[in-house]
Enzyme design. Structure first.
Site, short mmCIF file in Angstrom:
data_model
loop_
_atom_site.label_atom_id
_atom_site.label_comp_id
_atom_site.label_asym_id
_atom_site.label_seq_id
_atom_site.Cartn_x
_atom_site.Cartn_y
_atom_site.Cartn_z
CG MET A 258 81.34 82.52 24.44
SD MET A 258 81.78 81.95 25.89
CE MET A 258 83.64 82.04 25.72
CB SER B 256 82.90 81.95 19.26
OG SER B 256 83.59 81.74 20.37
CB THR B 257 81.02 78.40 22.00
OG1 THR B 257 81.70 79.58 22.68
CG2 THR B 257 81.23 77.29 22.69
CG HIS C 40 86.21 83.71 18.58
ND1 HIS C 40 85.13 84.32 19.20
CD2 HIS C 40 86.48 85.06 17.86
CE1 HIS C 40 84.90 85.31 18.77
NE2 HIS C 40 85.81 85.84 17.93
CG ASP D 25 84.11 89.25 17.41
OD1 ASP D 25 84.41 90.24 17.11
OD2 ASP D 25 85.04 88.20 17.10
#
Length: 359
Positions: free
Chosen positions: A299, A180-181, A206, A302
């Protein structure tokens, strides 16, 4: 202590909307709004914000040029705000290479609930960016070099991964990866360590649907394996990397010819579609010990439960370590629940993952 935000956008309407959305959240404060790069520079000096939102396209000095100078002279957390266009997505990916922590699309007027969800995501990203580990940008050209020229030169020099090329007669194990991030650059670095004849790799990052095609194209220009945005029903083959599109979950499915990708427009999981948990759970259920799971920077949580299912099904599982993560959220959650078998720094994780996939 409040998170102090400076908004940089040439649109007064957008500055006002972002201000309203941010300041309504607890612990958030908007310290100012700048219409252009020159004003932003002075406001940063005077107001010392914790985090910056930066419009991709601005008159005069554009968002990329301003970001480039900012990261050279006064590195700070930046969240890019981009339109949902191909040009906007390509510019945003360049911004992440230059050191931006994260990005978000511009808000849409699809109803009050849509704005409410957008506000939650925006505030989450700003809070996370404030505490994110600022990494050394991977694409800062020398002074006087155009950003476009530097990017084209990087893409033209598509490197081959170091180490022996892997040639498999048939698919043995499959690698499943989530991020993600900070993940766009982490995935790029991971794939730069992977040879062209690698085991198949399925990836969930994401990212909104307008961005995943550009992301896949960018990776394909830089990395030895072929990288594509999955469309569904692709045969899973050696030497290929499949990026989940931003509109659907991606899973693996058994077919007469082997395994294929499958896309599912089912509800979000952990507020995400595509979800890392959905991909990992399908790997655990269908191929068990023939899978290898990898969770990188991001972050939230998930992927943690899906990776745990993979490990319980006999798969090898790996996580990025805290020191090399932009945000040690997803890998941390996976580690805490016992899903991660081994942790490695980003620059050394590809080799043990490949070794596990080839045994």
């Amino acid at each position: 202590m409040k998170t102090r935000v400076l908004i940089v956008d040439d649109s007064a309407v957008m500055r006002g909307l972002l201000t309203d959305l941010i300041k309504s959240a607890p612990g958030m404060e908007v310290v100012g709004g700048a219409p252009d790069a020159a004003s932003a520079r002075e406001m940063i000096k005077a107001l010392n914000p914790d985090v910056l939102t930066l419009d991709v396209n601005m008159p005069g000095m554009g968002g990329l040029e301003f970001l480039l100078r900012l990261m050279r002279l006064r590195p700070m957390p930046v969240v890019m705000v981009s339109g949902f266009t191909q040009a906007g997505s390509e510019t945003t990916l360049k911004a992440l290479e230059l050191g931006a922590v994260d990005f978000i699309g511009k808000p849409r007027s699809d109803g009050p609930r849509s704005i409410e969800i957008y506000a939650e995501e925006l505030v989450d990203k700003l809070r996370t960016a404030r505490s994110a580990r600022l990494r050394r940008p991977s694409a800062i050209p020398a002074a006087g070099t155009s950003l476009t020229g530097a990017t084209q030169a990087t893409a033209a020099a598509k490197p081959l991964a170091t180490g022996p090329m892997v040639r498999l007669g048939s698919v043995n194990k499959i690698i499943f990866l989530g991020a993600s991030t900070g993940g766009t650059e982490a995935i790029k670095e991971f794939l730069l360590g992977v040879p062209g004849g690698c085991p198949p790799i399925l990836i969930v990052q994401h990212m909104p649907e307008a961005f995943t095609a550009s992301f896949a194209k960018r990776l394909d220009s830089l990395c030895a394996p072929q990288v594509i945005e999955a469309q569904g029903n692709e045969k899973i083959e050696t030497g290929k990397v499949y990026i989940a599109p931003g509109h659907s979950h991606m899973v693996i499915r058994k077919a007469a010819s082997g395994y294929v990708t499958e896309l599912q427009a089912t509800p979000p999981v952990n507020r995400h579609r595509p979800s890392v948990d959905v991909l990992f759970a399908s790997a655990a259920a269908l191929i068990g010990r023939q899978a290898v799971g990898v969770i990188l920077t991001g972050m939230g949580k998930d992927g943690a439960q899906g990776l745990l299912k993979m490990r319980q099904a006999g798969a090898r599982t790996f996580g990025q370590d805290e020191a090399s993560c932009v945000v040690y959220g997803m890998p941390r959650e996976a580690f805490l629940v016992g899903a991660v078998e081994e942790q490695y720094a980003l620059d050394s994780i590809a080799r043990p993952v490949l070794n596990a996939a080839l045994r």
